[in-house]
Write a protein that holds these residues in place. Structure first.
Motif: not given
Lengths: 292, 453, 312
Positions: A84, A87-88, A90-92, A94, A96, A99, A102-103, A106, A173, A179
């Motif tokens: 997870p 994945a998270v 990676w998602a961040l 991008q 989306i 962002e 969510f950052r 989380l 973080v 990334f």
């Protein structure tokens, strides 16, 4: 010539950190090895007993049990943590929608203290008053309801989950920072070559992140092998030792029985194991000759 | 060291089996280094001079219990100019740090948990001369009562205060906790259930409660020693305190020798098989278990007498509490009237720079006046004679009167390796992971291992 | 305890990464990665993020909700039931009882100072370890790695004695140095990981321009560490902000104590006196500034990243 100039900065750059480390860490650690060769009274008087503590340790089924649990936590936890978290991150990366939000969100649990998080999850896990079992029952999954912390089959995983939930923000973080630093042109080149996002992620991003991932895995292993706080508060090592870790074992030896020699011996063994595992992991995860 | 401890424990077992008040006369003894700079016992109260002292306190900041101590500190600062009483939180979780201070020679003037005459693991500080022998001071006549200070305390707590071998006194109890069976009196009345006096009554009461749709007994499955209270108490009834302690704590003889052990385990198994314990207790922590009792979701709970002062804030106003001694066992060969108890003991550092002031602090904390206020307002049980029973614990006075003797809670196991053998096995039994016979076998194996039998 | 071979072959990244493909120095990366266009698999992202976000927001909602209850309410109502009224006096109580006003300043001082020392020293230490090949670099990195393996249940006793001998007991400086030291291994480890991923041409190009190694480090490498630096700083800060045991061990005077010792008393009052609401209120009070700080810092990270990328 530049190399020679570079060499001159090695000592001044490293010295301050090493001095601190030597005084506040290395000295106490070496002292620990010394302690492990002694027997203690509660008042701190010690008597040299050689390797006696190690002999006792090697004949103590509680120690093997705690070692087994500690490894299980490390293993189960890495499964709960890394997929997870990657994945998270990676998602961040991008970028989306939402962002930033969510950052922030989380990361928020990390700020809560262990005591409060433990209390929260004790209630969530509560067999009858909690949230999880009633939720399962209302979904018609009553058969899955468990006495989570009170069942030796689930307690270890339940405790591990809480500690992962609390700390995952930190790993996200760090992974995000990884990334962010991937060279955009390489990724763009891959995409131009027609690679799908999944392929870019798996065959381009992951290999480039390999060094960082290796560092993080080693960090996780070293950290989780010392698991203490959540176990201590949530289950105290129970039910009947099923969540007892080397950390809680050492704590009991040192702070309940004032048996510092024994605790130190367990600590030394743990450090040796951690070093060995870290070294092994590095070998296994060592970079193949990748070109990118 | 093991040998030394064993020797001490032999002495301890012998002493704790006697009525301890009898030992009171044998004071003095060979003076350890402790006595060297201690002030003359005769008129220590005249020697009190103001100055800074640091005292350990058990209640956390902002709790009503701490208020009493703060009042005492303020009064002392007024009575002895220059006095500054620094109160340092000394509860269980601070012990590692505080004991390290003792080890490094930076001790508090007055501290808790440094001594317990019934616990072999807690004699070391006294033996090493770190603690002041309080006996000479306790022997002085207290001007306010006209009797020696020592006589202020119930003889039943002498075993905690006194070193089992030397007879010296190293701790003074600021409060007492007794293991008693609490029950929801209103619930019992409503369903016509008799409060259990015997084990058979208890089983009947459990049936009655179940018939009424209430779980009989609240217990936490997340803290093993609290489950162990059940086996501790049962064994006291079926085996007897002295014998059980020899086997569990001292490692003398085997647990298979006295049939009372297996009988006790069997009784516990019966209660388990009856579904006597709270549904889901395995995963219920002690806060929740206690809360469920006070919400009427369970009829009884076996707990220390601190339960009421601990939960004072949240007990529903209309809750009717009953207090009972642990049920007796008909035909049991153990002690039917004894009660398990623990004392919170204050000790004075032998190296204190201001011993008279430290003693004065102790004296004021255990004065009848303070103890009475703490009993009535906070609900603490006092070890001081003439202090009324806490009104929050109805019937506790009867319960105490019925007890012929107080015995050390957990058989003095808590700081020993044997604790990690005994209580997990009891938990397995209560969780239904093994039956009484298997429990006995595992206990036998484990005890042999830790006691080197 | 470890053989010398263990020390020579440390369990850390020791092979320099292969040189990255040369990149034109001026073009560099875009200042900020653009938002990716929506793709179907983003749904999975939103689902995952949503789940984690919901769980952490509910945790805060729960803590806040309980901080508005009375203790009696907390115990007699289901844990999820909304508080009857807004009860801010729990906050007043927490503020007074935990001496939050007094401890807060101490905590800020101790955490900021130790984080600063820990991060700065780590950056300097990490640079030669990551970028300069020398004889004992592997062994030294191994020493730092060992710093992550502190069996504190045992090392605390000798640490206490050395602090006493240095006159650092009951001193905030002492605590700061201890925290900084215990941050170092993690920081060094992570920063070495980051620095190794930077292309080696950076130094070579700087050398061609005639910059000395120290200057190269400050003006070329340091700016590129933006996000990595920010992460270790945040993580160190949090650790120092929340640390309890060493504070308990080393600080004895109330006027020098940091917040966790105050919160600890609230926690004990909750455990032994059912005073939960106050503890949760205290938790909210101490958490809020940290969250705000993090929100602000997040912007800085982003900025740092942008700045770094532009300079690279």
């Amino acid at each position: 010539m530049y190399k020679a100039a570079q060499r001159r900065i090695i000592v001044p750059f490293l010295a301050p950190a090493l001095v601190l480390l030597a005084v506040f860490f290395l000295y106490p650690l070496i002292k620990t090895v010394d302690l492990s060769l002694n027997e203690f009274s509660r008042t701190g008087t010690m008597r040299f007993v050689g390797l006696e503590q190690y002999r006792l340790l090697s004949g103590d089924p509680d120690f093997y049990n705690s070692l087994k649990n500690t490894f299980l936590i490390t293993l189960i936890g890495s499964g709960m943590l890394f997929p997870p978290a990657v994945a998270v991150a990676w998602a961040l990366s991008q970028r989306i929608h939402g962002e930033r939000f969510f950052r922030f969100v989380l990361f928020a649990p990390v700020v809560l203290s262990v005591a409060v998080v433990s209390l929260l999850w004790k209630f969530l896990y509560h067999p009858t008053l909690g949230l999880i079992n009633p939720a399962l029952e209302s979904m018609g999954l009553g058969a899955l309801a468990k006495t989570w912390l009170g069942d030796p089959a689930t307690a270890l995983a339940a405790v591990t989950f809480v500690s992962v939930w609390h700390g995952i923000g930190i790993w996200i973080v760090l992974l995000c920072a990884g990334f962010e630093r991937l060279p955009e042109d390489v990724l763009a080149a891959a995409r131009i070559d027609g690679a799908g996002e999944w392929r870019v992620f798996w065959s381009v991003m992951m290999p480039m992140m390999r060094d960082l991932l290796r560092v993080l895995v080693v960090l996780w292993v070293v950290q989780s092998l010392q698991t203490f706080a959540f176990v201590y508060i949530l289950t105290g090592g129970g039910p009947f030792g099923s969540t007892d870790t080397v950390g809680t074992l050492m704590y009991r030896a040192a702070f309940e029985r004032a048996d510092f020699g024994y605790a130190a011996a367990a600590g030394v063994v743990l450090v040796v194991i951690m070093l060995a595992v870290a070294k092994l992991l590095n070998k296994v995860m060592k970079r193949d000759d990748l070109q990118y | 060291m093991v040998k030394a401890v064993q020797k001490l424990m032999v002495g301890l077992a012998a002493v704790s089996c006697l009525a301890l008040a009898a030992c009171g006369g044998g004071s003095g003894g060979t003076g350890g280094q402790a006595a060297q700079k201690a002030p003359d016992a005769k008129n220590w109260r005249q020697d009190i001079k103001g100055g800074p002292i640091e005292v350990g306190v058990l209640p956390a900041v902002g709790t009503p219990s701490l208020k009493f101590l703060e009042d005492i500190a303020a009064a002392m600062e007024k009575d002895y100019p220059g006095t500054e009483v620094k109160q340092t939180f000394a509860n269980t979780k601070t012990r590692p740090a505080l004991e390290q201070r003792w080890r490094a020679g930076d001790a508090l003037d007055v501290d808790y948990t440094m001594f317990d005459g019934t616990n072999p693991a807690l004699l070391d500080w006294a033996d090493d001369g770190a603690l002041l022998d309080l006996k000479p001071y306790l022997d002085q006549v207290d001007t306010t009562t006209g009797k020696p200070w020592l006589e202020q305390f119930s003889p039943a707590v002498m075993q905690f205060m006194q070193h089992p071998k030397t007879g010296k006194v190293y701790g003074v109890p600021s409060e007492l906790s007794l293991q008693v069976l609490f029950y929801n009196a209103a619930l019992f009345e409503k369903h016509g259930i008799t409060p259990p006096a015997t084990w058979d009554d208890l089983l009947k009461a459990a049936d009655g409660l179940k018939a009424a749709g209430v779980d009989p007994i609240a217990v936490t499955g997340l803290f093993e020693p609290y489950m162990g209270m059940w086996s501790d108490n049962i064994w006291m009834r079926t085996v007897g305190y002295g014998k059980a302690r020899e086997v569990l704590t001292d490692g003398k003889g085997s647990i298979t020798e006295d049939p009372g052990f297996l009988k006790g385990l069997q009784m516990l198994q019966d209660l388990r098989d009856k579904k006597g314990f709270l549904k889901g207790f395995e995963g219920t922590d002690f806060t929740a278990a206690q809360a469920q009792f006070f919400q009427g979701k369970a009829g009884m709970i076996l707990m220390g007498s601190w339960l009421v002062s601990e939960m004072a804030d949240v007990i529903p106003k209309d809750f009717k509490l009953g207090v009972l001694q642990f049920p007796t066992v008909t035909g049991g060969t153990g002690d039917q009237a004894s009660m398990l108890a623990a004392a919170q003991l204050m000790s004075v550092s032998a190296k204190s720079e201001n011993i008279p002031l430290s003693l004065e602090w102790v004296r004021r904390v255990v004065s009848v006046e303070t103890q009475t206020r703490r009993a009535t307002e906070v609900g603490e049980v006092s070890a001081v004679k003439g202090v009324s029973s806490p009104p929050g614990l109805p019937g506790i006075a009867d319960v105490v009167a019925k007890a012929d003797r107080l015995q050390a809670a957990y058989y003095g196991l808590m700081q020993s390796k044997a604790k990690d053998v005994v209580y997990p096995e009891i938990a397995k039994l209560m969780f239904g992971k093994q039956d009484a016979q298997q429990t006995l076998e595992n206990l036998d194996k484990g005890l042999r291992r830790v006691h080197g039998g | 305890m470890t053989s010398s071979t263990d020390m020579k072959a440390p369990a850390v990244p020791d092979v320099p990464p292969p040189p990255a493909p040369p990149r034109p120095p001026k073009k560099a990366r875009d200042s900020r990665r653009p938002r990716a266009p929506f793709r179907p698999y983003h749904l999975f992202f939103y689902l995952l993020l949503g789940a984690v976000a919901v769980s952490s927001i509910s945790a805060y909602a729960w803590v806040f909700n309980v901080s508005m209850k009375t203790n009696g309410e907390f115990i007699s109502t289901p844990p999820w039931q909304i508080a009857e009224t807004w009860r801010w006096d729990n906050y007043v109580n927490a503020w007074d009882r935990a001496h939050i006003g007094m401890f807060f300043g101490n905590s800020v001082l101790i955490s900021v100072a130790s984080t600063l020392i820990g991060v700065v020293l780590a950056v300097f230490a990490a640079y030669p370890l990551a970028r300069i090949a020398f004889r004992f670099s592997g062994a030294l990195l191994g020493v730092f790695l060992m710093g992550l393996m502190i069996p504190w249940m045992v090392t605390f006793a000798p640490l206490y004695l050395i602090m006493r001998d240095l006159g650092l007991l009951d001193s905030q400086l002492g605590l700061i140095l201890v925290y900084a030291t215990y941050n170092l291994p993690f920081n060094v480890f992570v920063l070495v990981g980051f620095m190794k991923t930077l292309p080696y041409e950076l130094e070579e190009a700087a050398a061609v321009d005639g910059a000395g190694p120290a200057r190269t480090f400050v003006s070329v490498i340091l700016p590129l560490l933006g996000p990595g630096l920010a992460s270790v700083a945040i993580i160190s800060f949090l650790q120092n902000w929340n640390e309890f045991f060493y504070a308990l061990l080393l600080i004895h005077s109330p006027e020098k104590m940091p917040l966790p010792l105050g919160l600890f008393q609230l926690g004990q009052a909750a455990d032994y006196g059912t005073n939960w609401s106050t503890m949760f209120a205290g938790m909210m009070i101490t958490v809020t500034p940290v969250l705000l700080g993090f929100a602000l810092l997040q912007k800085q990270i982003t900025k740092g990243l942008t700045a770094g990328a532009l300079k690279g």
